[in-house]
Write a protein that holds these residues in place. Structure first.
Motif, PDB file in Angstrom:
ATOM      1  N   GLN A 293       8.861   9.449  -2.158  1.00  0.00           N
ATOM      2  CA  GLN A 293       9.453   8.748  -3.289  1.00  0.00           C
ATOM      3  C   GLN A 293      10.419   7.655  -2.813  1.00  0.00           C
ATOM      4  OE1 GLN A 293      11.590  11.305  -5.943  1.00  0.00           O
ATOM      5  NE2 GLN A 293      11.873   9.749  -7.518  1.00  0.00           N
ATOM      6  N   LYS A 294      11.193   7.955  -1.773  1.00  0.00           N
ATOM      7  CA  LYS A 294      12.150   6.968  -1.252  1.00  0.00           C
ATOM      8  C   LYS A 294      11.421   5.773  -0.650  1.00  0.00           C
ATOM      9  CE  LYS A 294      16.306   6.721   1.575  1.00  0.00           C
ATOM     10  NZ  LYS A 294      17.216   7.472   2.511  1.00  0.00           N
ATOM     11  N   LEU A 295      10.350   6.035   0.117  1.00  0.00           N
ATOM     12  CA  LEU A 295       9.576   4.954   0.700  1.00  0.00           C
ATOM     13  C   LEU A 295       8.907   4.116  -0.386  1.00  0.00           C
ATOM     14  CD1 LEU A 295       7.909   6.634   3.809  1.00  0.00           C
ATOM     15  CD2 LEU A 295       9.255   4.531   3.825  1.00  0.00           C
ATOM     16  N   ASN A 296       8.414   4.801  -1.448  1.00  0.00           N
ATOM     17  CA  ASN A 296       7.760   4.084  -2.543  1.00  0.00           C
ATOM     18  C   ASN A 296       8.725   3.125  -3.231  1.00  0.00           C
ATOM     19  OD1 ASN A 296       7.208   4.487  -5.847  1.00  0.00           O
ATOM     20  ND2 ASN A 296       5.477   3.777  -4.625  1.00  0.00           N
ATOM     21  N   ILE A 297       9.938   3.621  -3.532  1.00  0.00           N
ATOM     22  CA  ILE A 297      10.927   2.795  -4.251  1.00  0.00           C
ATOM     23  C   ILE A 297      11.386   1.629  -3.369  1.00  0.00           C
ATOM     24  CG2 ILE A 297      13.251   2.817  -5.212  1.00  0.00           C
ATOM     25  CD1 ILE A 297      12.714   5.699  -6.126  1.00  0.00           C
TER      26      ILE A 297
ATOM     27  N   ARG B 236       0.823  -1.223   0.000  1.00  0.00           N
ATOM     28  CA  ARG B 236       0.000   0.000   0.000  1.00  0.00           C
ATOM     29  C   ARG B 236       0.845   1.257   0.000  1.00  0.00           C
ATOM     30  NH1 ARG B 236      -4.327  -0.552   4.697  1.00  0.00           N
ATOM     31  NH2 ARG B 236      -5.091   1.342   3.630  1.00  0.00           N
ATOM     32  N   LEU B 237       2.168   1.125   0.168  1.00  0.00           N
ATOM     33  CA  LEU B 237       3.034   2.302   0.141  1.00  0.00           C
ATOM     34  C   LEU B 237       3.249   2.819  -1.279  1.00  0.00           C
ATOM     35  CD1 LEU B 237       5.781   1.336   2.756  1.00  0.00           C
ATOM     36  CD2 LEU B 237       3.636   2.551   3.113  1.00  0.00           C
ATOM     37  N   GLU B 238       2.720   2.122  -2.284  1.00  0.00           N
ATOM     38  CA  GLU B 238       2.790   2.598  -3.671  1.00  0.00           C
ATOM     39  C   GLU B 238       1.962   3.874  -3.764  1.00  0.00           C
ATOM     40  OE1 GLU B 238       2.336   3.520  -7.481  1.00  0.00           O
ATOM     41  OE2 GLU B 238       0.544   2.585  -6.630  1.00  0.00           O
ATOM     42  N   GLU B 239       2.629   5.013  -3.973  1.00  0.00           N
ATOM     43  CA  GLU B 239       2.028   6.309  -3.723  1.00  0.00           C
ATOM     44  C   GLU B 239       1.212   6.883  -4.893  1.00  0.00           C
ATOM     45  OE1 GLU B 239       4.555   8.617  -6.398  1.00  0.00           O
ATOM     46  OE2 GLU B 239       3.182   9.551  -5.002  1.00  0.00           O
ATOM     47  N   ARG B 240       1.061   6.162  -5.976  1.00  0.00           N
ATOM     48  CA  ARG B 240       0.328   6.709  -7.116  1.00  0.00           C
ATOM     49  C   ARG B 240      -1.178   6.547  -6.956  1.00  0.00           C
ATOM     50  NH1 ARG B 240       4.111   4.417 -12.097  1.00  0.00           N
ATOM     51  NH2 ARG B 240       6.109   4.911 -11.114  1.00  0.00           N
TER      52      ARG B 240
END
Length: 464
Positions: free
Chosen positions: A152-156, A129-133
């Protein structure tokens, strides 16, 4: 029934295997569908190897293209269901809150969000769920991550562990390896040089110590030689002196023999008056010495007798005190018996009281108390007579007064001057200059024995 079947068929959580049975699984499946849609560029329902490599280099900004092998393995076309099954069987899916917090701190390097993750209790199943889009963003709305760079860092990092498994420590390249080897060799060389320097210093110190020991041994040898020469010289001097002393002693012995012979000749004559007077003086000195010794022994014996008298007087007074305690106890028993007798007399003054006394056991109890008091008084009287007779005999044998003494307090003060109380019994308040005699108290006790006939009289009255 038909509507329920249609609903189950349309529910994506029930059409996929393994099915998602909880709300967190439902959110994770939706996030994986979104990730699959992003990676599937041609929208053919599957992720090819080229699409994975392009996603790694462009979207995740990584050059490690070999990572796609961890995702595809032998499958060149990954569907949503295959991606879901891989995620459910991965190690990251079973991470606990502590594992996620360790990943956030050590690999993502964003420990400032540790409290947010704890509050929402983020575990491994929540990481997709950390996928931020997705709108609204889970990072912004739930975890309160507002900084775009941190998001962005957490997403990657989250995509990395969800798709490719747990993070591995970064591998070393050739330059780093050469640098580490150089540092190790430099440190080793410094350590070896330091060790050699230390060893050489130790060796030199040992050599210097051995050299000093050798010098001391040489000096000791020279000192021993000098001492040997001095001993030999002293031995020669002693031999000469011994010869001289022998000659001198021989001359003295000859002179002494001659003088002894001359005195022997003189002693053979008549004994003069002066010699007899000298002998008399010697005998007089011997007699004086014997008299002084006898005087010392007599003084010592008298001192011992004085101490013995004080100890005997103290023993007598202690015995008198214990006798008084025993006498007081007997008097209390007698008083109690008298009170019971008086009470029964008062009860017999009325008819009802006489009947009550006649049919009760109080007469037996009073009689028993009277007998006990009589027995106690008899024991006290016998004890008093025996004590008087015994101490009179001791006084007669010792030749000094015992029953007439300064009192227990004075004797205790003399014999136990270092303590406030003697032998544990209380001190008696008594004047230090007043002498008393325990004989008087004992005689008065004997006079009190005439009170004993009262007991049979009381018994007779009660029986009447």
């Amino acid at each position: 029934m038909t509507n329920s079947i249609v609903f189950l068929y349309l529910d994506p959580c029930m059409t996929i295997y393994p099915p998602c049975l909880s709300e967190s699984d439902r959110y994770s499946l939706e996030a994986l569908r979104s990730i699959h849609q992003i990676m599937d560029d041609d929208q053919d329902g599957g992720i090819e190897v080229e699409e994975s490599m392009e996603f790694i280099m462009e979207d995740m900004k990584q050059q490690q293209t070999h990572k796609h092998s961890k995702l595809h393995r032998e499958d060149q076309h990954i569907t949503v269901e295959e991606l879901w099954r891989g995620w459910k069987s991965s190690e990251v899916h079973n991470w606990t809150l502590d594992d996620v917090l360790r990943w956030l701190k050590d690999f993502v390097e964003l420990p400032q969000y540790e409290r947010n993750f704890k509050d929402f209790r983020v575990n491994g199943n929540t990481l997709p769920r950390l996928e931020e889009r997705r709108i609204p963003s889970f990072l912004s709305s739930q975890l309160k991550v507002l900084d775009q760079r941190d998001k962005q860092k957490l997403n990657i990092k989250a995509l990395d562990v969800v798709l490719f498994g747990p993070p591995t420590p970064p591998s070393l390249n050739v330059f780093d390896l050469l640098l580490i080897v150089s540092v190790v060799m430099g440190v080793g060389g410094c350590w070896f040089a330091q060790a050699q320097n230390k060893a050489s210093k130790v060796h030199v110190a040992k050599m210097m110590k051995d050299l000093e020991s050798l010098q001391r041994a040489e000096q000791s040898l020279m000192d021993l030689q000098e001492q040997l020469e001095q001993a030999q010289e002293e031995k020669r001097n002693v031999a000469v002196e011994k010869q001289f002393l022998e000659e001198k002693m021989r001359d003295e012995i000859i002179g002494a023999q001659e003088e002894a012979h001359r005195l022997h000749e003189l002693r053979k004559g008549a004994v003069s008056e002066l010699s007899r007077l000298r002998y008399a003086e010697e005998e007089l000195e011997q007699v004086r010495g014997a008299l002084k010794q006898a005087e010392k022994e007599m003084i010592a014996s008298w001192t011992v007798s004085g101490a013995l008298q004080q100890w005997l007087q103290l023993t007598h007074e202690v015995e008198v005190q214990y006798y008084n305690v025993k006498k007081h106890s007997a008097e209390l028993q007698l008083a109690a018996a008298k009170e019971e007798a008086e009470r029964i007399k008062k009860k017999r003054s009325s008819l009802l009281g006489t009947l009550h006394v006649a049919h009760s056991s109080s007469l037996d109890q009073v009689d028993h108390k009277i007998m006990e008091a009589k027995h106690a008084l008899s024991e006290v009287t016998a004890c008093l007579r025996e004590r008087l007779h015994r101490w009179q005999q001791i006084e007669f044998l010792c030749g000094f007064p015992i029953m007439r003494n300064p009192g227990l307090a004075n004797l205790s003060a003399q014999l136990y001057s270092d303590t406030t109380t003697a032998l544990g019994f209380p001190r008696v308040a008594q004047s230090s200059c007043s002498y008393h005699s325990s004989v008087h108290g004992s005689v008065e006790d004997l006079v009190d024995e005439q009170a004993a006939p009262i007991i049979p009289q009381m018994s007779g009255e009660l029986q009447h």
